[in-house]
Design an enzyme around this catalytic site. Structure first.
Site, mmCIF file in Angstrom:
data_model
loop_
_atom_site.group_PDB
_atom_site.id
_atom_site.type_symbol
_atom_site.label_atom_id
_atom_site.label_comp_id
_atom_site.label_asym_id
_atom_site.label_seq_id
_atom_site.Cartn_x
_atom_site.Cartn_y
_atom_site.Cartn_z
ATOM 1 N N ASP A 13 0.806 -1.223 0.000
ATOM 2 C CA ASP A 13 0.000 0.000 0.000
ATOM 3 C C ASP A 13 0.841 1.276 0.000
ATOM 4 O OD1 ASP A 13 -2.294 -1.574 0.067
ATOM 5 O OD2 ASP A 13 -2.261 -1.665 2.252
ATOM 6 N N LYS A 16 1.788 2.378 -5.016
ATOM 7 C CA LYS A 16 2.409 1.917 -6.264
ATOM 8 C C LYS A 16 1.516 2.237 -7.458
ATOM 9 C CE LYS A 16 2.327 -2.187 -4.418
ATOM 10 N NZ LYS A 16 1.979 -1.888 -3.030
ATOM 11 N N LYS A 18 -0.487 4.672 -8.016
ATOM 12 C CA LYS A 18 -0.373 6.059 -8.475
ATOM 13 C C LYS A 18 0.880 6.234 -9.345
ATOM 14 C CE LYS A 18 0.481 10.788 -7.311
ATOM 15 N NZ LYS A 18 0.218 11.997 -6.575
ATOM 16 N N ASN A 38 -5.316 -10.099 -3.869
ATOM 17 C CA ASN A 38 -4.969 -9.541 -2.539
ATOM 18 C C ASN A 38 -4.510 -8.089 -2.681
ATOM 19 O OD1 ASN A 38 -2.728 -10.500 -3.937
ATOM 20 N ND2 ASN A 38 -1.647 -11.250 -2.132
ATOM 21 N N GLY A 40 -4.612 -4.170 -3.865
ATOM 22 C CA GLY A 40 -5.610 -3.118 -4.086
ATOM 23 C C GLY A 40 -4.858 -1.845 -4.415
ATOM 24 N N HIS A 41 -4.848 -1.468 -5.694
ATOM 25 C CA HIS A 41 -4.101 -0.285 -6.136
ATOM 26 C C HIS A 41 -5.097 0.806 -6.519
ATOM 27 C CE1 HIS A 41 -0.445 -3.023 -7.250
ATOM 28 N NE2 HIS A 41 -0.834 -3.132 -6.003
ATOM 29 N N THR A 42 -4.902 1.994 -5.969
ATOM 30 C CA THR A 42 -5.859 3.083 -6.179
ATOM 31 C C THR A 42 -5.252 4.157 -7.073
ATOM 32 O OG1 THR A 42 -6.357 2.703 -3.868
ATOM 33 C CG2 THR A 42 -7.454 4.582 -4.898
ATOM 34 N N GLN A 227 1.795 -5.926 -3.367
ATOM 35 C CA GLN A 227 2.314 -6.040 -2.001
ATOM 36 C C GLN A 227 3.606 -5.211 -1.888
ATOM 37 O OE1 GLN A 227 1.358 -9.455 -3.556
ATOM 38 N NE2 GLN A 227 -0.549 -8.463 -3.058
ATOM 39 N N THR A 242 3.394 -12.500 2.238
ATOM 40 C CA THR A 242 2.481 -13.102 1.280
ATOM 41 C C THR A 242 3.193 -14.314 0.679
ATOM 42 O OG1 THR A 242 0.938 -12.630 -0.523
ATOM 43 C CG2 THR A 242 3.158 -11.643 -0.698
ATOM 44 N N THR A 304 -9.982 -4.750 1.596
ATOM 45 C CA THR A 304 -10.633 -5.363 2.755
ATOM 46 C C THR A 304 -11.239 -4.329 3.703
ATOM 47 O OG1 THR A 304 -8.524 -5.354 3.927
ATOM 48 C CG2 THR A 304 -9.069 -7.363 2.716
ATOM 49 N N GLY A 418 -0.510 14.140 -2.649
ATOM 50 C CA GLY A 418 -1.961 13.944 -2.722
ATOM 51 C C GLY A 418 -2.260 12.806 -3.655
HETATM 52 P P1 GDP Z 1 -0.874 0.546 -3.547
HETATM 53 O O1 GDP Z 1 -1.510 -0.737 -3.156
HETATM 54 O O2 GDP Z 1 0.592 0.547 -3.294
HETATM 55 O O3 GDP Z 1 -1.181 0.961 -4.961
HETATM 56 O O4 GDP Z 1 -1.493 1.668 -2.588
HETATM 57 P P2 GDP Z 1 -3.042 1.822 -2.172
HETATM 58 O O5 GDP Z 1 -3.803 2.317 -3.326
HETATM 59 O O6 GDP Z 1 -3.529 0.594 -1.507
HETATM 60 O O7 GDP Z 1 -2.926 2.912 -1.023
HETATM 61 C C1 GDP Z 1 -2.431 4.196 -1.265
HETATM 62 C C2 GDP Z 1 -3.539 5.212 -0.924
HETATM 63 O O8 GDP Z 1 -2.971 6.492 -0.813
HETATM 64 C C3 GDP Z 1 -4.617 5.319 -1.986
HETATM 65 O O9 GDP Z 1 -5.840 5.576 -1.359
HETATM 66 C C4 GDP Z 1 -4.163 6.513 -2.817
HETATM 67 O O10 GDP Z 1 -5.237 7.185 -3.477
HETATM 68 C C5 GDP Z 1 -3.583 7.385 -1.747
HETATM 69 N N1 GDP Z 1 -2.490 8.269 -2.165
HETATM 70 C C6 GDP Z 1 -1.551 8.067 -3.107
HETATM 71 N N2 GDP Z 1 -0.623 9.050 -3.083
HETATM 72 C C7 GDP Z 1 -1.011 9.899 -2.107
HETATM 73 C C8 GDP Z 1 -0.439 11.099 -1.571
HETATM 74 O O11 GDP Z 1 0.607 11.566 -1.965
HETATM 75 N N3 GDP Z 1 -1.122 11.708 -0.549
HETATM 76 C C9 GDP Z 1 -2.283 11.204 -0.060
HETATM 77 N N4 GDP Z 1 -2.871 11.863 0.929
HETATM 78 N N5 GDP Z 1 -2.829 10.062 -0.517
HETATM 79 C C10 GDP Z 1 -2.199 9.424 -1.526
HETATM 80 P P1 IMO Z 2 -1.000 -3.986 -2.344
HETATM 81 O O1 IMO Z 2 -0.592 -4.517 -3.701
HETATM 82 C C1 IMO Z 2 -0.894 -4.503 1.973
HETATM 83 C C2 IMO Z 2 -0.809 -8.626 3.472
HETATM 84 C C3 IMO Z 2 -2.020 -9.139 4.218
HETATM 85 C C4 IMO Z 2 -1.363 -10.112 5.175
HETATM 86 C C5 IMO Z 2 -0.246 -10.715 4.304
HETATM 87 C C6 IMO Z 2 -0.617 -12.034 3.660
HETATM 88 O O2 IMO Z 2 -2.299 -3.273 -2.343
HETATM 89 O O3 IMO Z 2 0.116 -3.240 -1.705
HETATM 90 P P2 IMO Z 2 -2.198 -12.721 1.633
HETATM 91 O O4 IMO Z 2 -3.676 -12.537 1.425
HETATM 92 O O5 IMO Z 2 -1.362 -12.115 0.585
HETATM 93 O O6 IMO Z 2 -1.841 -14.158 1.881
HETATM 94 O O7 IMO Z 2 -1.884 -11.944 3.027
HETATM 95 O O8 IMO Z 2 0.014 -9.769 3.293
HETATM 96 N N1 IMO Z 2 -1.106 -8.095 2.117
HETATM 97 C C7 IMO Z 2 -1.080 -6.788 1.815
HETATM 98 N N2 IMO Z 2 -0.885 -5.706 2.602
HETATM 99 N N3 IMO Z 2 -1.064 -4.364 0.645
HETATM 100 C C8 IMO Z 2 -1.247 -5.432 -0.160
HETATM 101 O O9 IMO Z 2 -1.295 -5.334 -1.495
HETATM 102 C C9 IMO Z 2 -1.302 -6.718 0.429
HETATM 103 N N4 IMO Z 2 -1.482 -7.968 -0.047
HETATM 104 C C10 IMO Z 2 -1.352 -8.793 0.989
HETATM 105 O O10 IMO Z 2 -2.670 -8.085 4.896
HETATM 106 O O11 IMO Z 2 -0.739 -9.413 6.219
HETATM 107 MG MG MG Z 3 -2.956 -1.441 -1.809
#
Ligand code: GDP
Ligand code: IMO
Ligand code: MG
Length: 433
Positions: A13, A16, A18, A38, A40-42, A227, A242, A304, A418
């Site tokens: 999280d 990535k 972005k 598993n 979740g990229h936003t 991840q 993972t 989740t 942001g």
């Molecule tokens: P990923 O799994 O690595 O792609 O990351 P996620 O999408 O799970 O989580 C990153 C969160 O931070 C998302 O809700 C994005 O929209 C948000 N985000 C990304 N860059 C920024 C930032 O620079 N500032 C803020 N406040 N939010 C951000």
């Molecule tokens: P992104 O790509 C954050 C964590 C789970 C748990 C461990 C194992 O959005 O960064 P799994 O279901 O993979 O067997 O769970 O890994 N986990 C993540 N945590 N971001 C993720 O993906 C994750 N994918 C798995 O919370 O601790």
């Molecule tokens: Mg994520």
């Protein structure tokens, strides 16, 4: 500039999605090489939020091809749902999605097996997984006897016969472990999966051959890690990881493309640290600081909805993962979230039994004994969300970024303030630490 990789250097999280979206302009193909739903990229653009799970982030950009490589594990119903959801948001898949015929398939019994270990065993054995069937599917892949690959769904008679035997075995195992277990019916499962396979048929191909052809035609690939490197099955905080090589180490195995094709090695970090699920987290702030980061950073799981654990930046952990993932530049994300703290802390070393250690311990017991050694930096009060240039950042924010880069030993090339694509600062090479 040719091909790149974008991988997380913390516990997932890191934002990535972005960065991948942002760099699509300089690439032709985005490749997922490990993990599954598993992830979740936003991505946020012009007020619209897109959530990607199994589909590579490049699908949001017209003209970009997207590959789900052989190293990914695919739950066909989840993938079809995601394709429907993104199509309803106006995303056109037209001939742009390519799914490996060698990727492994998540079946319903994998989800049941995971629930069994996560929900019925003693608390000490819980890993806090996403319950998407990832671990059990990879276990069957490595075990070979029960592994099912995408290509198998296109040989229906053999698939039905094999699934009969696998489900017979899994039913007996699950019935012995679960009191109220409803056995799986092999015919129902096979019907559903063969139906889904027909829908997916136009996307399925030998993606390794396709990627090599693309390279031969001068296409630039971007490998999108899911991840983070600290969740890597080999290099992460085992067993709280993972089940795939989620560092850059997984790229060649999970795509069939040797990493000598990669020119740009981008590691993505948050300006602080978060983690979902169990496992060591030396800089965790289970207090008002952590709550504030969670509130301001909206630190809840994309898929989740679970609250993320929050804490200070851990330079020991990121130094380690940047090495494992070969990062030559880092993108520092969510810097805006830290506005308003008088003081910011960064772990620069760990101390174990009074001794300073610079590397990550292998054992959980040793991790528990590690106390972070912090350095404090002055914070800033300004809102950063409107800043677009390095020179407009408050001095303390610039110093903080430079300090992180120095501690990790890798220059910061991008700073994010942001969620929107535009809320990004490109750091010119001359100003990098
Ligand atoms: P990923 O799994 O690595 O792609 O990351 P996620 O999408 O799970 O989580 C990153 C969160 O931070 C998302 O809700 C994005 O929209 C948000 N985000 C990304 N860059 C920024 C930032 O620079 N500032 C803020 N406040 N939010 C951000
Ligand atoms: P992104 O790509 C954050 C964590 C789970 C748990 C461990 C194992 O959005 O960064 P799994 O279901 O993979 O067997 O769970 O890994 N986990 C993540 N945590 N971001 C993720 O993906 C994750 N994918 C798995 O919370 O601790
Ligand atoms: Mg994520």
């Amino acid at each position: 500039m040719g091909s790149s990789c974008v991988v997380g250097l913390q516990w997932g999280d890191e934002a990535k999605g972005k960065i991948v979206d942002l760099l699509c302009d300089q690439h032709d193909v985005v490749v997922r090489y490990q993990g599954g739903a598993n992830a979740g990229h936003t991505v946020v653009h012009e007020g619209v939020t897109y959530k990607l799970s199994l589909v590579p982030t490049g699908i949001l950009r017209k003209g970009i091809d997207c590959v789900i490589g052989n190293g990914v594990v695919i739950h066909p119903p989840a993938l079809l749902q995601e394709i429907d959801r993104l199509s309803a948001q106006g995303i056109d898949f037209g001939g742009r999605l390519h799914i490996s015929d060698r990727a492994h398939v998540i079946l319903p019994y994998h989800l049941a097996e995971e629930r069994l270990t996560e929900e019925s065993s003693s608390t000490a054995d819980h890993l806090g997984t996403t319950l998407r069937g990832i671990g059990p599917c990879y276990r069957d892949k490595v075990g070979r006897v029960h592994g099912v690959r995408v290509i198998d769904l296109f040989h229906p008679a053999v698939f039905r016969d094999r699934l009969d035997r696998i489900i017979n075995y899994k039913n007996r195992l699950l019935a012995a472990m679960l009191a109220d277990f409803e056995p799986f019916d092999p015919r129902t499962v096979a019907d559903e999966y063969l139906d889904d396979a027909e829908t997916l048929r136009p996307f399925i191909r030998d993606t390794t051959a396709w990627l090599h052809q693309s390279l031969a035609h001068g296409k630039r690939l971007m490998f999108e890690g899911a991840q983070g490197s600290l969740l890597d099955i080999d290099h992460g905080s085992y067993p709280y990881v993972t089940s795939s090589n989620s560092s850059a180490a997984g790229i060649a195995a999970g795509s069939g493309v040797p990493t000598r094709h990669i020119d740009r090695w981008i590691g993505v970090v948050k300006a602080y640290t978060t983690r979902v699920g169990g496992g060591p987290f030396p800089t965790e702030q289970d207090n008002a600081t952590g709550e504030r980061i969670r509130r301001v950073g909206r630190e809840y799981g994309t898929i989740t909805g679970r609250p993320r654990r929050c804490g200070w930046f851990d330079a020991v952990a990121v130094r380690y993962s940047a090495r494992v993932s070969g990062s030559t530049e880092i993108a520092i994300m969510l810097l805006d979230v830290l506005s308003g703290f008088d003081e910011l802390k960064v772990a620069v070393a760990y101390e174990k039994n009074g001794q300073r250690i610079a590397d990550l311990p292998a054992s959980l017991a040793d991790f528990d004994l590690c106390q972070p050694v912090y350095e404090s930096l002055p914070g800033w009060s300004e809102d950063l969300t409107g800043v677009r240039h390095w020179s407009e950042l408050p001095l303390n924010a610039r110093n903080y970024v430079q300090f992180l880069a120095q501690q990790v030993g890798v220059p910061a090339s991008i700073v994010s303030v942001g969620p929107d694509r535009r809320q990004t600062i490109m750091v010119a090479a001359g100003t990098r630490a």
